[in-house]
Design an enzyme around this catalytic site. Structure first.
Site, PDB file in Angstrom:
ATOM      1  N   HIS A 132      16.720  30.387   2.757  1.00 27.84           N
ATOM      2  CA  HIS A 132      17.455  31.585   3.179  1.00 27.84           C
ATOM      3  C   HIS A 132      18.657  31.831   2.271  1.00 27.84           C
ATOM      4  CE1 HIS A 132      17.634  34.868   6.142  1.00 27.84           C
ATOM      5  NE2 HIS A 132      18.840  34.982   5.639  1.00 27.84           N
ATOM      6  N   GLU A 139       5.864  31.141   8.661  1.00 23.81           N
ATOM      7  CA  GLU A 139       7.090  30.988   9.444  1.00 23.81           C
ATOM      8  C   GLU A 139       7.103  31.991  10.584  1.00 23.81           C
ATOM      9  OE1 GLU A 139      10.325  31.671   6.773  1.00 23.81           O
ATOM     10  OE2 GLU A 139      10.235  29.625   6.053  1.00 23.81           O
ATOM     11  N   HIS A 156       6.512  35.321   6.748  1.00 24.78           N
ATOM     12  CA  HIS A 156       7.160  35.255   8.062  1.00 24.78           C
ATOM     13  C   HIS A 156       6.781  36.507   8.835  1.00 24.78           C
ATOM     14  CE1 HIS A 156      11.032  34.208  10.474  1.00 24.78           C
ATOM     15  NE2 HIS A 156      10.193  34.884  11.223  1.00 24.78           N
TER      16      HIS A 156
HETATM   17  C1  LIG Z   1      13.426  31.798   8.064  1.00 27.19           C
HETATM   18  C2  LIG Z   1      14.094  32.439   6.918  1.00 27.19           C
HETATM   19  O1  LIG Z   1      15.255  32.268   6.667  1.00 27.19           O
HETATM   20  C3  LIG Z   1      13.330  33.319   6.076  1.00 27.19           C
HETATM   21  O2  LIG Z   1      12.153  32.704   5.760  1.00 27.19           O
HETATM   22  C4  LIG Z   1      12.914  34.565   6.784  1.00 27.19           C
HETATM   23  O3  LIG Z   1      11.556  34.753   6.558  1.00 27.19           O
HETATM   24  C5  LIG Z   1      13.593  35.755   6.232  1.00 27.19           C
HETATM   25  O4  LIG Z   1      13.046  36.829   6.943  1.00 27.19           O
HETATM   26  P1  LIG Z   1      13.185  38.312   6.359  1.00 27.19           P
HETATM   27  O5  LIG Z   1      12.407  38.345   5.064  1.00 27.19           O
HETATM   28  O6  LIG Z   1      12.583  39.152   7.474  1.00 27.19           O
HETATM   29  O7  LIG Z   1      14.643  38.538   6.135  1.00 27.19           O
HETATM   30  N1  LIG Z   2      12.675  30.142   4.919  1.00 22.17           N
HETATM   31  C1  LIG Z   2      13.358  30.863   3.860  1.00 22.17           C
HETATM   32  C2  LIG Z   2      12.401  31.798   3.214  1.00 22.17           C
HETATM   33  O1  LIG Z   2      11.192  31.681   3.367  1.00 22.17           O
HETATM   34  C3  LIG Z   2      12.911  32.862   2.343  1.00 22.17           C
HETATM   35  O2  LIG Z   2      14.221  33.219   2.650  1.00 22.17           O
HETATM   36  P1  LIG Z   2      14.879  34.313   1.646  1.00 22.17           P
HETATM   37  O3  LIG Z   2      14.790  33.742   0.271  1.00 22.17           O
HETATM   38  O4  LIG Z   2      14.046  35.563   1.781  1.00 22.17           O
HETATM   39  O5  LIG Z   2      16.297  34.481   2.129  1.00 22.17           O
END
Ligand SMILES: CC(=O)[C@@H](O)[C@H](O)COP(=O)(O)O
Ligand SMILES: NCC(=O)COP(=O)(O)O
Length: 242
Positions: A195, A74, A43
């Site tokens: 998440h 993402e 992301h």
């Molecule tokens: C979209 C989501 O919930 C996660 O994939 C996000 O990538 C978390 O981002 P951080 O790792 O910056 O917290």
């Molecule tokens: N879209 C959720 C993700 O890629 C990872 O979320 P997290 O496990 O870091 O909270």
């Protein structure tokens, strides 16, 4: 069975903290693929605090050596993000309605407000053969609209479930997610989730068989501090293939 996509954001955070290429993103990604993970997720945020745009290119090169495995990128669809995604052409792009200054992702799209902006963006991505996923709260009423504007999948934002897990609210919360997942399936969408999922809560969430893919990174990385990276990935794979 639910696919595991390992989110590597926190590998990038550790790497960036010292200004060296260690831990190396591609090395850690290849370890999870070699263990059997379906894919990897990053992301890249506008400040590139952890995953960078360059990581997207590097991971694309890696995943191309693993037929059948996937790269999921993402992010918020600003022009910098879209330029990278349209050049890299990952298997999947998950669009997330984050502001640049957010600590982390904390809400899904408001399609009633955002549909007209999203529709052409989705079309641009799909024209390149990229599967498009919309990051969504567990709102059953929004799933048909997600389909109508061109999404292939939704990703259910699971922080509320993680917070409810092991409390008296768990069952009601899980029922809401399952209803939203079924509504998405009924609309012709596949369902991803992510998440704050972790080794304790992910099995219950996926046992209904409605979830195609989970992306997990923060807890997985933290759990690895106790149990080891490879061991944690194997534990997730064992849970998700039950
Ligand atoms: C979209 C989501 O919930 C996660 O994939 C996000 O990538 C978390 O981002 P951080 O790792 O910056 O917290
Ligand atoms: N879209 C959720 C993700 O890629 C990872 O979320 P997290 O496990 O870091 O909270």
């Amino acid at each position: 069975m639910t696919h595991l996509s390992v989110n590597l954001n926190k590998i990038g955070l550790l790497r960036n903290s010292r200004g060296r290429d260690y831990p190396n993103m591609v090395v850690m990604a290849e370890r999870v693929l070699a263990l059997g993970a379906f894919g990897v997720t990053i992301h890249p945020r506008p400040d590139q605090r952890h995953a960078t745009y360059q990581d997207a290119y590097d991971l694309k090169s890696l995943i191309s050596r693993y037929p059948g495995r996937e790269l999921n990128i993402e992010g918020f669809p600003d022009e910098n993000f879209l330029k990278v995604v349209l050049e890299v052409v990952p298997d999947q792009c998950t669009l997330v309605p984050d502001d640049p200054n957010q600590l982390t992702s904390d809400h899904g799209w408001n399609l009633g407000r955002d549909q007209d902006v999203l529709r052409p963006i989705i079309a641009r991505l799909k024209d390149k053969g990229i599967r498009v996923v919309l990051f969504m709260d567990p709102d059953s009423e929004s799933m048909q609209m997600a389909k109508n504007i061109g999404a292939d999948r939704v990703e259910l934002y699971t922080e509320a479930y993680a917070n409810a897990f092991s409390t008296e609210l768990e069952n009601a919360c899980l029922a809401q997610y399952q209803e939203a997942a079924q509504a998405a399936k009924n609309a012709g969408l596949e369902v991803n989730a992510g998440h704050d999922l972790d080794l304790e809560n992910v099995g219950k969430f996926c046992e209904n068989g409605l979830i195609t893919e989970v992306s997990i990174g923060h807890a997985l990385t933290a759990e690895s501090l106790d149990l080891g990276w490879d061991n944690v990935v194997k534990k997730y794979l064992s849970i998700l293939t039950q």
